[in-house]
Design a protein around this motif. Sequence first.
Motif, mmCIF file in Angstrom:
data_model
loop_
_atom_site.group_PDB
_atom_site.id
_atom_site.type_symbol
_atom_site.label_atom_id
_atom_site.label_comp_id
_atom_site.label_asym_id
_atom_site.label_seq_id
_atom_site.Cartn_x
_atom_site.Cartn_y
_atom_site.Cartn_z
ATOM 1 N N ASP A 180 23.697 -32.029 -5.272
ATOM 2 C CA ASP A 180 22.386 -32.092 -4.606
ATOM 3 C C ASP A 180 22.521 -32.250 -3.098
ATOM 4 O O ASP A 180 21.616 -31.889 -2.346
ATOM 5 C CB ASP A 180 21.520 -33.211 -5.189
ATOM 6 C CG ASP A 180 22.131 -34.592 -5.005
ATOM 7 O OD1 ASP A 180 23.356 -34.690 -4.774
ATOM 8 O OD2 ASP A 180 21.388 -35.576 -5.108
ATOM 9 N N GLN A 185 19.939 -29.816 -5.675
ATOM 10 C CA GLN A 185 19.862 -29.806 -7.132
ATOM 11 C C GLN A 185 21.209 -30.202 -7.722
ATOM 12 O O GLN A 185 22.258 -29.959 -7.120
ATOM 13 C CB GLN A 185 19.476 -28.413 -7.655
ATOM 14 C CG GLN A 185 18.089 -27.942 -7.260
ATOM 15 C CD GLN A 185 17.853 -26.496 -7.665
ATOM 16 O OE1 GLN A 185 18.617 -25.602 -7.318
ATOM 17 N NE2 GLN A 185 16.768 -26.259 -8.412
ATOM 18 N N GLY A 216 20.976 -22.578 -4.423
ATOM 19 C CA GLY A 216 20.158 -23.223 -5.450
ATOM 20 C C GLY A 216 19.463 -22.209 -6.327
ATOM 21 O O GLY A 216 19.660 -20.989 -6.207
ATOM 22 N N PRO A 235 15.743 -23.856 -13.641
ATOM 23 C CA PRO A 235 15.470 -25.126 -12.947
ATOM 24 C C PRO A 235 14.612 -26.028 -13.814
ATOM 25 O O PRO A 235 13.756 -25.560 -14.577
ATOM 26 C CB PRO A 235 14.732 -24.688 -11.675
ATOM 27 C CG PRO A 235 14.166 -23.347 -12.000
ATOM 28 C CD PRO A 235 15.103 -22.707 -12.978
ATOM 29 N N SER A 239 12.504 -29.497 -10.534
ATOM 30 C CA SER A 239 13.416 -28.700 -9.691
ATOM 31 C C SER A 239 14.639 -29.467 -9.211
ATOM 32 O O SER A 239 15.391 -28.962 -8.377
ATOM 33 C CB SER A 239 12.664 -28.131 -8.470
ATOM 34 O OG SER A 239 11.639 -27.244 -8.892
ATOM 35 N N LYS A 240 14.883 -30.666 -9.748
ATOM 36 C CA LYS A 240 16.033 -31.444 -9.308
ATOM 37 C C LYS A 240 17.315 -31.063 -10.039
ATOM 38 O O LYS A 240 18.399 -31.458 -9.625
ATOM 39 C CB LYS A 240 15.756 -32.936 -9.487
ATOM 40 C CG LYS A 240 14.672 -33.467 -8.550
ATOM 41 C CD LYS A 240 14.495 -34.972 -8.715
ATOM 42 C CE LYS A 240 13.444 -35.502 -7.745
ATOM 43 N NZ LYS A 240 13.254 -36.977 -7.891
ATOM 44 N N PHE A 241 17.167 -30.316 -11.128
ATOM 45 C CA PHE A 241 18.331 -29.930 -11.923
ATOM 46 C C PHE A 241 18.299 -28.430 -12.202
ATOM 47 O O PHE A 241 17.236 -27.824 -12.305
ATOM 48 C CB PHE A 241 18.369 -30.685 -13.257
ATOM 49 C CG PHE A 241 18.480 -32.163 -13.111
ATOM 50 C CD1 PHE A 241 19.720 -32.783 -13.014
ATOM 51 C CD2 PHE A 241 17.343 -32.971 -13.067
ATOM 52 C CE1 PHE A 241 19.816 -34.151 -12.878
ATOM 53 C CE2 PHE A 241 17.429 -34.333 -12.919
ATOM 54 C CZ PHE A 241 18.683 -34.933 -12.820
ATOM 55 N N VAL A 242 19.501 -27.856 -12.320
ATOM 56 C CA VAL A 242 19.665 -26.515 -12.854
ATOM 57 C C VAL A 242 20.254 -26.690 -14.248
ATOM 58 O O VAL A 242 21.394 -27.122 -14.397
ATOM 59 C CB VAL A 242 20.587 -25.654 -11.976
ATOM 60 C CG1 VAL A 242 20.829 -24.300 -12.628
ATOM 61 C CG2 VAL A 242 19.990 -25.472 -10.583
#
Length: 247
Positions: A180, A185, A216, A235, A239-242
């Motif tokens: 991140d 991310q 990202g 995502p 939207s903090k993780f893929v």
Amino acid sequence: MKEFFAAQSTVLLSHDPCDATPLQLVDADHVQSDKPANFANPEAQEHAWMELLREGLTFDLEGIAPGPASEFPEIEHRFDLEQAPNGFRFDAMRIAVGQHLSGGERSLPIMRGMVGLARDLTHHFDDVEAAVWSPSKSAIGRQYFESVSTAWIEGGSFPALGLTAFRETIDGALQTVGLDYWIGQELRIEPPLADGKVTATRLGVRLVNQLILVGGLSESERIVAPDGSRLIMRPSKNSKFVRVWRE
């Protein structure tokens, strides 16, 4: 340090604490003195830092003598090290982005410059044990760090094992630590795709390099894994993780 600068073609010293100091020395009659600061004075030692110029980018080197050592960083992951270095056995020096580059600290050109400077210092000084990357809480052994950082600087893959790390979550996913910092991310390989940790880590390294290149992920993508299976990258809702799983 003089030998280091003499051996470098890309690194220059743009501020030397022994030649200049931000402290203004004034005598009892309020007349500024032309004498250099006395670095035996604890107050002067607090300002002991070097500014290094590498390929047009400035970086501050802190924690050098006669000033105090930098605070020892927290370490949770180690690469090519039998044990993590600690503040009882080692002192820490810190490389920071120069003030005039403020706001661009996370851009890839500046980060490559910083990693390149750390590589140059590690290569020159034999007593450097490891490079520590705080966003991933990683300590990276000197030989491994020199190898992967040189490869990246010269156009190769991003050093995912070092400048990021991987941890297993309580629900069995494999998740990056520190990605991140680079793209905003974290990568999360979902079970059962993450059940084989070695295979999942190899996949994670490939995907981290891809995500670094594109900056990202904002919408779903279908990709092909190294074993030929089809995967979905998507995502998370915040939207903090893929998130990655098999199609």
